[in-house]
Every structure is written in structure tokens, then in C-alpha cells.
Design an enzyme around this catalytic site. Structure first.
Site, mmCIF file in Angstrom:
data_model
loop_
_atom_site.group_PDB
_atom_site.id
_atom_site.type_symbol
_atom_site.label_atom_id
_atom_site.label_comp_id
_atom_site.label_asym_id
_atom_site.label_seq_id
_atom_site.Cartn_x
_atom_site.Cartn_y
_atom_site.Cartn_z
ATOM 1 N N LYS A 129 3.206 4.446 -1.114
ATOM 2 C CA LYS A 129 3.266 5.410 -2.224
ATOM 3 C C LYS A 129 4.545 6.214 -2.063
ATOM 4 O O LYS A 129 4.658 7.053 -1.162
ATOM 5 C CB LYS A 129 2.061 6.358 -2.225
ATOM 6 C CG LYS A 129 0.727 5.681 -2.530
ATOM 7 C CD LYS A 129 -0.013 5.312 -1.289
ATOM 8 C CE LYS A 129 -1.378 4.742 -1.594
ATOM 9 N NZ LYS A 129 -2.064 4.261 -0.387
ATOM 10 N N ASP A 170 0.102 18.067 19.579
ATOM 11 C CA ASP A 170 0.566 19.234 20.347
ATOM 12 C C ASP A 170 1.105 20.370 19.483
ATOM 13 O O ASP A 170 1.825 21.244 19.994
ATOM 14 C CB ASP A 170 1.646 18.816 21.360
ATOM 15 C CG ASP A 170 1.104 17.917 22.452
ATOM 16 O OD1 ASP A 170 -0.123 17.962 22.692
ATOM 17 O OD2 ASP A 170 1.896 17.178 23.059
ATOM 18 N N ASP A 182 16.137 11.197 -8.766
ATOM 19 C CA ASP A 182 17.578 11.490 -8.736
ATOM 20 C C ASP A 182 18.180 11.360 -7.340
ATOM 21 O O ASP A 182 19.254 11.925 -7.071
ATOM 22 C CB ASP A 182 17.852 12.883 -9.299
ATOM 23 C CG ASP A 182 17.553 12.976 -10.792
ATOM 24 O OD1 ASP A 182 17.490 11.912 -11.438
ATOM 25 O OD2 ASP A 182 17.365 14.102 -11.289
ATOM 26 N N LYS A 238 -4.340 10.494 5.601
ATOM 27 C CA LYS A 238 -3.957 9.736 6.793
ATOM 28 C C LYS A 238 -2.952 10.594 7.556
ATOM 29 O O LYS A 238 -1.757 10.621 7.255
ATOM 30 C CB LYS A 238 -3.316 8.407 6.426
ATOM 31 C CG LYS A 238 -4.131 7.562 5.415
ATOM 32 C CD LYS A 238 -3.589 7.716 4.034
ATOM 33 C CE LYS A 238 -4.171 6.761 3.033
ATOM 34 N NZ LYS A 238 -5.597 6.747 2.870
ATOM 35 N N HIS A 287 -9.421 11.442 1.999
ATOM 36 C CA HIS A 287 -8.719 10.161 2.039
ATOM 37 C C HIS A 287 -7.374 10.275 2.756
ATOM 38 O O HIS A 287 -6.550 9.361 2.712
ATOM 39 C CB HIS A 287 -8.518 9.684 0.584
ATOM 40 C CG HIS A 287 -8.126 8.262 0.437
ATOM 41 N ND1 HIS A 287 -6.864 7.876 0.050
ATOM 42 C CD2 HIS A 287 -8.830 7.112 0.608
ATOM 43 C CE1 HIS A 287 -6.794 6.558 -0.025
ATOM 44 N NE2 HIS A 287 -7.976 6.069 0.313
ATOM 45 N N HIS A 296 0.824 -1.208 0.000
ATOM 46 C CA HIS A 296 0.000 0.000 0.000
ATOM 47 C C HIS A 296 0.862 1.263 0.000
ATOM 48 O O HIS A 296 0.349 2.371 0.132
ATOM 49 C CB HIS A 296 -0.906 -0.040 1.238
ATOM 50 C CG HIS A 296 -2.070 0.888 1.195
ATOM 51 N ND1 HIS A 296 -2.241 1.902 2.117
ATOM 52 C CD2 HIS A 296 -3.128 0.971 0.354
ATOM 53 C CE1 HIS A 296 -3.354 2.553 1.853
ATOM 54 N NE2 HIS A 296 -3.903 2.018 0.795
#
Length: 497
Positions: free
Chosen positions: A233, A422, A238, A417, A415, A231
Site C-alpha cells: 500500500k 526499546d 508529486d 502491522k 488490522h 499486498h
């Protein structure tokens, strides 16, 4: 005679098959007990295998295996992994021998930093710049521009690569760069990117792209491996520019859907954290093809792993990249979430599209709220998955009763996450706050120890509240019986898959 034989044969065969089913169920249950798995999961799977003969066994073989316990993903790039282990050990020893290295705002995160070093070999990285994108369009545009500017290599990893406008736009650019002589390696998950036809893969390979399909699903594949997906990404250009977050390569991230704008959070990093992103990509590449790239300075340019100065003494963004999955010894991302939440002193902001946490994280959140920490959670008002939608809602009542503030995002689909603590640190990446991300998927997250990034994320959260419905406990309790039944049913399934 034939009819009599059949009448005798089928009951006998049925009895034998049922006995085999019970034997397998008993064996599987005993295995889970002796491996000391979660008692709730063990009891749930035992009930499924007994109450759903044959089907329950298939479900268990597909979804019930614990690869972390069995060490079945153990052939990953051992040499590169050993290097990360040695570097993390060196950093741990430096910090332990010089506790004064922690200074100012970094002091509260000493425990988390040590934890991430030990359970995930996550190095403390200096970064010159971190840019945060809050929607798929801006993130994809920035990623596209970075690939256009690539001079040496592009390492691109995604869960979903669609055969649509955006997917083909990126594929065309990658083929163009490969024809220009740039090394291009593209990795995608076979389940998440199931819509990519073989002919398109062949076209990419003919153009010079190394196409890496993670854990291809085929008829003879062990059923248990189908449930473990990559999952992550990651984009590395370079060796000095990296992207990490939740954005996949699909039209909905750019143009939206019937739900509205498809929101997600992605970060662009310039600095040493690109070393960790590169290492994560190359380890996954090794898993796919069982072959290491010869170490080259070009893959890790300008990376200075050496004696640390006072953490937090200047305006650099310090970060740790955490890769966690069935191949890792510890549930590093889940443990990072836990320590971040339990270490909070004043406030926690959480954004998650799929919120079905295990008991550890759920209790951490409730205890924080009961301890007078301002805990806010933003969830989608509408879901893209029936199970996730009602499973998520099954947790709202107890969270509200503990004092957690719940906001349902209604202007599109969020979508993202994200966890901010704090106003001093923030976690952004691919992992949802659910059992699948904690145990089954290969995931990657960035922990940014930087007040500027954390405040930026909190300001975005505050702005988004205007596009949310705040859930009030008394009103929530009045929802329909039908909805409550759906919530209860799908909550039963969430620990299993």
C-alpha cells in the site's frame, strides 16, 4: 460388451492416473529436497500430495512453489534496480569507511542498517516529518487531501480497492485530477480488488488514469502464480509526499464492520524516504507492463543522496524502506523482524492481525522473552478469517509459557502491522507476521529509527491495553477441546499457504 469394457477400462485408467499422481508427487518432493526448502514444508507437501491424490497436486502447484528460489519474478525494472543497488553500495562503503557516522541512539541499530542495505538495497533516508495515523478514517482523510493537492502526479498502489462508497470516492477524485492534467497511475492487485468491474476500469482509463492490474487471474494463467499477490500500500504525491502502511481502500476502514471499528496503522512521510516509495512503485509498474518511465527529476525531486553526516545528530527522522517479495533475493522483511527482535535490550511491542510466524521468528520472540525482555503481542479477539483466527491461537500457549504477554483486542478489529523495539525504533507497513507475508506476497515496510515515533507507538499500545483481554496461561489451558482441535488443524495448514 460395453459394460464389460467400462468395467475393464475405469480400473486401468484409475491405476494410470494414480501412478501419474505418485510420479508427480515424487518429482515435486525431490525438487523441494534438492532446492533445500524448509524440511517441515517439504514433508507437509509430500504428505498432502500422497494422502490427497490429484487434489494435493493441484494445491501444490497453486500454493507450493517458491518463486524466490526459482527467480521466476526476474524481469522487474532492471535499470532502476541497478540504480538502487549502486546507491546502497555507496552508502554501505561510506558507513564502513567512517564508523564514527553512527552516533548516540543509532549505534544499537548498526547491524540492522547494514543488513537492510545489503539484502533489500534500503537506503538510509533523511525525513523532515513523519505523521502516524492509527485508524483507517484519519489515514484515508489525509490521503484524500494529499491527492486533492496534487499538482504533477499521483502514484497510488493498494491491495484492496472496493467498488463501494470509499472506493468510488477515491476513484472519482483520481479521475478528476487526471482530467485536470495531473499524471495519475493506479495499481491494485487483481485478487484483492476482484470486485472492481471492467466497466469501472474502462471509465478510469477514459478519464486518463493509467490503471495497472497486478498479475491478473485468468483461466490459462499458471496456477503457481495465483498464490503470489501484491499486498503493498503506497501513495506518492508529486514525488515529495508519501504514505505507507496497512490501510486499504474500502468502506470497512472508514465506517467499520460488525466487528466494530476497523483499525490500522499508516504513516505519512515528507522527505527522502519518498524516493524509496517511488522506486518501489515504479518497479512494480515495470513488472505489470514491462515498460519503464523515462527518468525525470519530477519523480524524484529534492532528493540528496550523498555523504552522510552523523546519524542521529539532529531531530530528523531516519528511515529505511524495505520492499520484499518473490522477486527479491532475500526474505528482507522477515530478516528485519528477526534482527529487530533479537537486538532488543528491554522491550518489544508487536501488533499483528494474522500471527502465524515461521520457526525463525517464533523462536526469536520466545528467546527474547526467556531472556527477560518484556515482549507484548496484541492480537484481535475476533477474526475475519477462520484459518488465521485459529492458526494464530495455536501459538498462544507456547508464547505464554516463554513469558510473552498476550493481549486480545476486543473493541473493533485491529488490522495494524507494527513492531516497536526499546522505545527507539519502530517498523510499520503492509507485512503481517506470517508465512504469506514473509515468502509469498510483495510487501513493503518502513523502519523508523526515531525515539519520538517509537514512543508514540508504544503509548498507543499502552492505551489500547484498556480495550484488551489479557490472556493468562492457566485460564487459557482451560479452553474447550473443540477449540484446541481447530487450532491444531489450522496450524497444520499455515506452513503450506
Amino acid at each position: 460388451m460395453i459394460l464389460v469394457s467400462l468395467n475393464t477400462f475405469w480400473p486401468a485408467l484409475s491405476a494410470v492416473l494414480y501412478a501419474m499422481n505418485m510420479c508427480i508427487a515424487v518429482y515435486a518432493s525431490a525438487s523441494m529436497i534438492f532446492s533445500r526448502q524448509d524440511p517441515v514444508k517439504t514433508l507437509s507437501w509430500t504428505a498432502v500430495m500422497i494422502l490427497l491424490p490429484y487434489i494435493g497436486i493441484v494445491l501444490y502447484l497453486t500454493f507450493g512453489q517458491n518463486y524466490r528460489k526459482k527467480k521466476m519474478f526476474s524481469r522487474k525494472g532492471l535499470a532502476d534496480l541497478k540504480t538502487r543497488q549502486e546507491l546502497s553500495k555507496d552508502e554501505t562503503e561510506q558507513l564502513e569507511s567512517c564508523p564514527e557516522l553512527f552516533a548516540g541512539e543509532m549505534e544499537p541499530f548498526k547491524k540492522l542498517i547494514y543488513q537492510n542495505l545489503r539484502n533489500s538495497y534500503s537506503l538510509i533516508d533523511y525525513n523532515n516529518d513523519v505523521e502516524i495515523f492509527y485508524n483507517g478514517k484519519s489515514a484515508l482523510d489525509a490521503m484524500y487531501r494529499s491527492i486533492e493537492e496534487a499538482a504533477d502526479h499521483v502514484h497510488f498502489q493498494t491491495y484492496i480497492l472496493e467498488n463501494d462508497r470509499i472506493g468510488n470516492k477515491f476513484i472519482s477524485l483520481l479521475m478528476q485530477k487526471a482530467k485536470e492534467g495531473v499524471e495519475v497511475r493506479l495499481m491494485f492487485d487483481d485478487v484483492g480488488s476482484s470486485g472492481i468491474p471492467r466497466r469501472l476500469i474502462q471509465q478510469m482509463q477514459n478519464a486518463g488514469i493509467e490503471v495497472l492490474v497486478f498479475s491478473p487471474v485468468h483461466f490459462f494463467m499458471p496456477m503457481s502464480k495465483i498464490n503470489y499477490r501484491n499486498h503493498r500500500k503506497i501513495l506518492v504525491v508529486d514525488g515529495d509526499t508519501g504514505f505507507i502502511g496497512g490501510v486499504n481502500i474500502a468502506d470497512r476502514y472508514y465506517y467499520g464492520t460488525e466487528l466494530g471499528e476497523w483499525r490500522d496503522t499508516q504513516i505519512k512521510i515528507t522527505g527522502e524516504s519518498v524516493f524509496s516509495l517511488q522506486a518501489s512503485f515504479l518497479l512494480d509498474r515495470y513488472f505489470v507492463i514491462n515498460h519503464r518511465l523515462h527518468y525525470s527529476k519530477k519523480y524524484y525531486p529534492n532528493i540528496k543522496i550523498g555523504k552522510k553526516s552523523l546519524l542521529g545528530k539532529n531531530r530528523d527522522v531516519y528511515a529505511q524502506i524495505i520492499s520484499s517479495g518473490p522477486d527479491s533475493d532475500w526474505a528482507g522483511i522477515m530478516q528485519c523482524y528477526f534482527t529487530s527482535i533479537t537486538s532488543a535490550m528491554s522491550r518489544i511491542s508487536i501488533v499483528s492481525p494474522y500471527f502465524t510466524p515461521n520457526a525463525t521468528i517464533l523462536n526469536a520472540i520466545k528467546v527474547a522473552a526467556l531472556g527477560n525482555i518484556d515482549v507484548r503481542i496484541m492480537l484481535p479477539e475476533k477474526g475475519d478469517s477462520l484459518m488465521a483466527h485459529y492458526g494464530t491461537r495455536s501459538y498462544i500457549t507456547e508464547l505464554l509459557e516463554a513469558g510473552v504477554k498476550i493481549y486480545l483486542f476486543k473493541e473493533g478489529y485491529n488490522h495494524s502491522k507494527v513492531v516497536s523495539v526499546d522505545g527507539k525504533m519502530v517498523i510499520i507497513g503492509s507485512a503481517n507476521m506470517d508465512e504469506r507475508s514473509f515468502e509469498h506476497n510483495f510487501e513493503v515496510m518502513a523502519v523508523l529509527y526515531d525515539a519520538g515515533c517509537a514512543v508514540n507507538v508504544e503509548q498507543k499500545f499502552n492505551n489500547d491495553i484498556a480495550n484488551c483481554i489479557k490472556v493468562e496461561l492457566e485460564q487459557w489451558k482451560k479452553r474447550s477441546i473443540g477449540q484446541k482441535v481447530k487450532e491444531s488443524f489450522f496450524r497444520l495448514l499455515t506452513p503450506l499457504i
